[in-house]
Design a protein around this motif. Structure first.
Motif, PDB file in Angstrom:
ATOM      1  N   LEU A 204      50.162  44.766  38.718  1.00 24.67           N
ATOM      2  CA  LEU A 204      50.540  43.382  38.431  1.00 24.67           C
ATOM      3  C   LEU A 204      49.376  42.614  37.818  1.00 24.67           C
ATOM      4  CD1 LEU A 204      52.723  41.195  38.707  1.00 24.67           C
ATOM      5  CD2 LEU A 204      51.775  40.672  40.952  1.00 24.67           C
ATOM      6  N   VAL A 205      48.194  42.769  38.357  1.00 18.49           N
ATOM      7  CA  VAL A 205      47.015  42.079  37.809  1.00 18.49           C
ATOM      8  C   VAL A 205      46.713  42.598  36.411  1.00 18.49           C
ATOM      9  CG1 VAL A 205      44.512  41.812  38.090  1.00 18.49           C
ATOM     10  CG2 VAL A 205      46.027  41.525  40.058  1.00 18.49           C
ATOM     11  N   ALA A 206      46.875  43.908  36.189  1.00 18.69           N
ATOM     12  CA  ALA A 206      46.610  44.481  34.866  1.00 18.69           C
ATOM     13  C   ALA A 206      47.522  43.873  33.800  1.00 18.69           C
ATOM     14  CB  ALA A 206      46.783  45.989  34.911  1.00 18.69           C
ATOM     15  N   ARG A 207      48.728  43.504  34.188  1.00 16.03           N
ATOM     16  CA  ARG A 207      49.665  42.903  33.228  1.00 16.03           C
ATOM     17  C   ARG A 207      49.169  41.548  32.744  1.00 16.03           C
ATOM     18  NH1 ARG A 207      55.488  42.672  35.729  1.00 16.03           N
ATOM     19  NH2 ARG A 207      55.803  41.553  33.786  1.00 16.03           N
ATOM     20  N   PHE A 208      48.400  40.837  33.564  1.00 19.56           N
ATOM     21  CA  PHE A 208      47.957  39.502  33.219  1.00 19.56           C
ATOM     22  C   PHE A 208      46.497  39.463  32.756  1.00 19.56           C
ATOM     23  CE2 PHE A 208      51.576  38.835  35.986  1.00 19.56           C
ATOM     24  CZ  PHE A 208      52.304  37.939  35.240  1.00 19.56           C
ATOM     25  N   SER A 209      45.852  40.609  32.715  1.00 16.77           N
ATOM     26  CA  SER A 209      44.446  40.655  32.257  1.00 16.77           C
ATOM     27  C   SER A 209      44.403  40.550  30.737  1.00 16.77           C
ATOM     28  CB  SER A 209      43.798  41.959  32.696  1.00 16.77           C
ATOM     29  OG  SER A 209      43.711  42.014  34.097  1.00 16.77           O
ATOM     30  N   LEU A 210      43.327  40.003  30.253  1.00  9.71           N
ATOM     31  CA  LEU A 210      43.166  39.874  28.794  1.00  9.71           C
ATOM     32  C   LEU A 210      42.622  41.130  28.204  1.00  9.71           C
ATOM     33  CD1 LEU A 210      41.707  36.272  28.628  1.00  9.71           C
ATOM     34  CD2 LEU A 210      44.056  37.008  28.177  1.00  9.71           C
TER      35      LEU A 210
ATOM     36  N   VAL B 253      51.548  55.684  58.441  1.00 13.21           N
ATOM     37  CA  VAL B 253      52.597  54.981  57.697  1.00 13.21           C
ATOM     38  C   VAL B 253      52.054  53.671  57.142  1.00 13.21           C
ATOM     39  CG1 VAL B 253      54.807  53.760  57.945  1.00 13.21           C
ATOM     40  CG2 VAL B 253      54.519  56.044  58.920  1.00 13.21           C
ATOM     41  N   ALA B 254      51.297  52.930  57.961  1.00 13.07           N
ATOM     42  CA  ALA B 254      50.722  51.659  57.513  1.00 13.07           C
ATOM     43  C   ALA B 254      49.722  51.879  56.387  1.00 13.07           C
ATOM     44  CB  ALA B 254      50.057  50.942  58.682  1.00 13.07           C
ATOM     45  N   SER B 255      48.929  52.920  56.480  1.00 13.51           N
ATOM     46  CA  SER B 255      47.947  53.234  55.449  1.00 13.51           C
ATOM     47  C   SER B 255      48.627  53.578  54.128  1.00 13.51           C
ATOM     48  CB  SER B 255      47.076  54.407  55.905  1.00 13.51           C
ATOM     49  OG  SER B 255      46.155  54.754  54.909  1.00 13.51           O
ATOM     50  N   THR B 256      49.688  54.355  54.208  1.00 18.73           N
ATOM     51  CA  THR B 256      50.441  54.719  53.004  1.00 18.73           C
ATOM     52  C   THR B 256      51.051  53.481  52.359  1.00 18.73           C
ATOM     53  OG1 THR B 256      50.925  56.910  53.894  1.00 18.73           O
ATOM     54  CG2 THR B 256      52.377  56.099  52.147  1.00 18.73           C
ATOM     55  N   GLU B 257      51.617  52.604  53.183  1.00 17.54           N
ATOM     56  CA  GLU B 257      52.222  51.375  52.667  1.00 17.54           C
ATOM     57  C   GLU B 257      51.168  50.461  52.054  1.00 17.54           C
ATOM     58  OE1 GLU B 257      55.290  48.484  51.934  1.00 17.54           O
ATOM     59  OE2 GLU B 257      55.194  50.654  52.134  1.00 17.54           O
ATOM     60  N   LEU B 258      50.021  50.342  52.702  1.00 19.94           N
ATOM     61  CA  LEU B 258      48.937  49.518  52.169  1.00 19.94           C
ATOM     62  C   LEU B 258      48.446  50.060  50.831  1.00 19.94           C
ATOM     63  CD1 LEU B 258      47.100  47.106  52.604  1.00 19.94           C
ATOM     64  CD2 LEU B 258      45.566  48.594  53.898  1.00 19.94           C
ATOM     65  N   SER B 259      48.348  51.362  50.721  1.00 22.87           N
ATOM     66  CA  SER B 259      47.936  51.991  49.469  1.00 22.87           C
ATOM     67  C   SER B 259      48.941  51.699  48.358  1.00 22.87           C
ATOM     68  CB  SER B 259      47.798  53.501  49.673  1.00 22.87           C
ATOM     69  OG  SER B 259      47.448  54.130  48.470  1.00 22.87           O
ATOM     70  N   ARG B 260      50.225  51.794  48.691  1.00 15.53           N
ATOM     71  CA  ARG B 260      51.272  51.507  47.710  1.00 15.53           C
ATOM     72  C   ARG B 260      51.215  50.045  47.265  1.00 15.53           C
ATOM     73  NH1 ARG B 260      55.911  49.254  47.095  1.00 15.53           N
ATOM     74  NH2 ARG B 260      56.076  48.552  49.249  1.00 15.53           N
ATOM     75  N   LEU B 261      51.030  49.142  48.215  1.00 15.18           N
ATOM     76  CA  LEU B 261      50.940  47.716  47.886  1.00 15.18           C
ATOM     77  C   LEU B 261      49.714  47.430  47.016  1.00 15.18           C
ATOM     78  CD1 LEU B 261      51.952  46.144  51.301  1.00 15.18           C
ATOM     79  CD2 LEU B 261      53.280  46.111  49.179  1.00 15.18           C
ATOM     80  N   ALA B 262      48.601  48.090  47.313  1.00 11.60           N
ATOM     81  CA  ALA B 262      47.392  47.903  46.514  1.00 11.60           C
ATOM     82  C   ALA B 262      47.609  48.388  45.082  1.00 11.60           C
ATOM     83  CB  ALA B 262      46.218  48.639  47.150  1.00 11.60           C
ATOM     84  N   ALA B 263      48.279  49.500  44.925  1.00 11.19           N
ATOM     85  CA  ALA B 263      48.567  50.025  43.588  1.00 11.19           C
ATOM     86  C   ALA B 263      49.501  49.083  42.830  1.00 11.19           C
ATOM     87  CB  ALA B 263      49.180  51.419  43.684  1.00 11.19           C
ATOM     88  N   ASP B 264      50.511  48.550  43.530  1.00 11.24           N
ATOM     89  CA  ASP B 264      51.418  47.581  42.900  1.00 11.24           C
ATOM     90  C   ASP B 264      50.659  46.334  42.458  1.00 11.24           C
ATOM     91  OD1 ASP B 264      53.536  49.295  43.335  1.00 11.24           O
ATOM     92  OD2 ASP B 264      54.375  48.142  45.023  1.00 11.24           O
ATOM     93  N   MET B 265      49.758  45.849  43.318  1.00  8.01           N
ATOM     94  CA  MET B 265      48.970  44.663  42.991  1.00  8.01           C
ATOM     95  C   MET B 265      48.069  44.934  41.790  1.00  8.01           C
ATOM     96  SD  MET B 265      48.163  41.550  43.581  1.00  8.01           S
ATOM     97  CE  MET B 265      48.392  40.970  45.231  1.00  8.01           C
TER      98      MET B 265
END
Length: 51
Positions: free
Chosen positions: A45-51, A30-42
């Motif tokens: 989010l970073v892609a939105r601010f990349s040039l 469960v923790a691994s799945t959640e960490l994977s989801r958070l990494a994908a969200d991050m």
């Protein structure tokens, strides 16, 4: 902690000892799945601010 009981010279583990590894594995999954989801969200989010 409850000590294992002995029956005819053999040590018998309490049932909760046998269930702990399965519970730990489930929690890790469960923790691994959640960490994977958070990494994908991050990443998104970073892609939105990349040039």
């Amino acid at each position: 902690m409850i000590a294992p009981r002995r029956e005819s010279g053999a040590t018998v583990a309490p049932i909760w000892c046998l269930q702990e590894p399965a519970t730990g594995a489930q929690q890790t999954s469960v923790a691994s799945t959640e960490l994977s989801r958070l990494a994908a969200d991050m990443h998104r989010l970073v892609a939105r601010f990349s040039l």
